[in-house]
Design an enzyme around this catalytic site. Structure first.
Site, PDB file in Angstrom:
ATOM      1  CB  SER A 203      33.449  55.359  40.236  1.00  0.00           C
ATOM      2  OG  SER A 203      33.389  56.692  40.686  1.00  0.00           O
TER       3      SER A 203
ATOM      4  CG  ASP B 214      33.446  54.411  48.474  1.00  0.00           C
ATOM      5  OD1 ASP B 214      32.918  55.483  48.110  1.00  0.00           O
ATOM      6  OD2 ASP B 214      34.068  53.654  47.686  1.00  0.00           O
TER       7      ASP B 214
ATOM      8  CG  HIS C 160      32.065  55.879  44.869  1.00  0.00           C
ATOM      9  ND1 HIS C 160      33.294  55.500  45.322  1.00  0.00           N
ATOM     10  CD2 HIS C 160      32.264  56.454  43.659  1.00  0.00           C
ATOM     11  CE1 HIS C 160      34.210  55.799  44.410  1.00  0.00           C
ATOM     12  NE2 HIS C 160      33.615  56.388  43.392  1.00  0.00           N
TER      13      HIS C 160
END
Ligand SMILES: *[C@@H]1O[C@H](CO)[C@@H](O)[C@H](O)[C@H]1NC(C)=O
Ligand SMILES: *[C@@H]1O[C@H](CO)[C@@H](O)[C@H](O)[C@H]1NC(C)=O
Ligand SMILES: *[C@@H]1O[C@H](CO)[C@@H](O)[C@H](O)[C@H]1NC(C)=O
Ligand SMILES: *[C@@H]1O[C@H](CO)[C@@H](O)[C@H](O)[C@H]1NC(C)=O
Ligand SMILES: *[C@@H]1O[C@H](CO)[C@@H](O)[C@H](O)[C@H]1NC(C)=O
Length: 368
Positions: free
Chosen positions: A39, A333, A336
């Site tokens: 990610s 978040d 991240h």
């Protein structure tokens, strides 16, 4: 490329010795960027696979700062490879995810991004929900095949040997091993498990090398137990979640050792390795040193440290809190970084000094 550009480029062929194929002209020093990973590097590949909502960031407020819509990036804006693209391609359009339907052969010449949020080096890590590293390698081999058909063997080899390969992988293998259902490896010691992860990553590096790849850039695994998610799992006491703390450190020292070994084994192999673990820890502990206000609590989410990833409300939990200004935060978040933190990390990969990025930074890899 417009017709005018193509014609101009063709007519300039002998003057500037650009390299032209069919309708595509490459400057002699053209460097493509191929991106593999999770990610931290995914620019939206997971939008095109069947997966669960927590593996996708295609809902507001993701993307709100830079794109003004959610692109699938796990951030309020750009992710690390976007900044590397922009440094190198001098603000040409950002690279599309490999699985984007509009992503075509002509763009392969600039590289491709295969990264997938949630992915690990092991096939078993979230199997069926992500594009694991070996499948990303298969995609790269498809690109190689197409390039060879169009450009021929020699020029493809040339393009791939000048290209830079960015890789961020491993963190999800460790998260799944500790909190998930990866029964396949539950009896393995931490050292054994790290060896398997690094073994698979090493295979992928060697396969890319076989296709001509020579210049690699690595982001090591971050302080997983100390991210907002980890601090929440530690019951919000403020300390890091110890259950997972050792794994990224073991991974990073094993990766660093393997790279030194590969440099001796593989002729022409060069790499750039960024101490992401220490950098991220420093940002969390001393946010104001880097111009942030909050290093521990995420901008978007619920629970202690907003460590529960309900950002966007697409999963079972619909409620979430959202900060006013993501630029004040290190984390967007639960796991991240914000666009602003990503920009800092990209800068450190690109031009970081030798206490951060070793043995050379991406800028020098790109340039020579
Ligand atoms: C995704 O799931 C849908 C519905 O189950 C199915 O029709 C589609 O073929 C699947 N797509 C892929 C790429 O597997
Ligand atoms: C583990 O597996 C069980 C049964 O397959 C499932 O109900 C549960 O949600 C899984 N837990 C995680 C964290 O994936
Ligand atoms: C790669 O991972 C698989 C599990 O997916 C494991 O069985 C295999 O031993 C690993 N390979 C290496 C070279 O470590
Ligand atoms: C958090 O609290 C739960 C319930 O009291 C406990 O079972 C768990 O071990 C605690 N976790 C940590 C990391 O302290
Ligand atoms: C190297 O860069 C880091 C991060 O920006 C900085 O903290 C450090 O002071 C620099 N070291 C040297 C020797 O310039």
């Amino acid at each position: 490329m417009s017709n005018y550009r193509i014609q101009f480029c063709l007519s300039m062929f002998f003057l500037f010795s650009n390299i032209c194929f069919a309708k595509i002209c490459l400057p002699r020093k053209h460097v493509a960027l191929f991106v593999f990973g999770d990610s931290l590097f995914d620019v939206g590949n997971n939008n095109y696979i069947n997966t669960t909502t927590d593996m996708q960031a295609n809902i507001p407020p993701y993307g709100e700062t830079f794109f003004k819509y959610s692109t699938g990036r796990f951030s309020d804006g750009r992710v690390i490879p976007d900044f590397i693209d922009m440094h190198f391609y001098a603000k040409l359009p950002l690279i599309l995810p490999y699985l984007h339907p509009a992503y075509t052969y002509q763009q392969y010449i600039n590289g491709a991004n295969f990264a997938s949020a949630g992915a690990g080096a092991l096939v078993e890590t979230r199997e069926g929900l992500v594009i694991d590293l070996n499948t990303q390698l298969t995609y790269f081999k498809n690109v190689h095949k197409l390039l060879r058909e169009r450009l021929g063997e020699a020029e493809t080899k040339n393009l791939l040997s000048r290209a830079v390969y960015l890789i961020s992988i491993g963190s999800n293998d460790y998260i799944v091993q500790v909190v998930g259902n990866s029964s396949a490896f539950s009896s393995y010691s931490q050292d054994q498990y790290v060896d398997i992860v690094i073994g698979n990553l090493t295979n992928v590096i060697k396969e890319i090398y076989k296709k001509g790849g020579r210049k690699f850039g690595f982001l090591e695994s971050g302080p997983l137990g100390c991210l907002p998610l980890g601090k929440m799992l530690a019951n919000g006491t403020g300390s890091c979640w110890e259950d997972i703390s050792a794994l990224p450190k073991l991974h990073n020292s094993a990766l660093s050792a393997v790279l030194q070994k590969l440099k001796k084994q593989l002729r022409g192999f060069r790499y750039s390795y960024t101490n992401f673990y220490d950098l991220e820890t420093d940002l969390m502990n001393y946010p104001s040193k880097y111009g942030f206000k909050e290093g521990n609590v995420a901008c978007c989410g619920t629970g202690p440290y907003r460590g529960f990833s309900s950002c966007g409300g697409k999963g079972a939990v619909k409620e979430y809190e959202l900060c006013d200004n993501p630029n004040n935060y290190v984390f967007f978040d639960s796991a991240h970084p914000t666009e602003r933190a990503n920009q800092f990390f990209a800068q450190q990969m690109w031009s970081g000094n030798d206490s951060v990025t070793v043995p050379q930074n991406l800028k020098t890899l790109f340039e020579d």
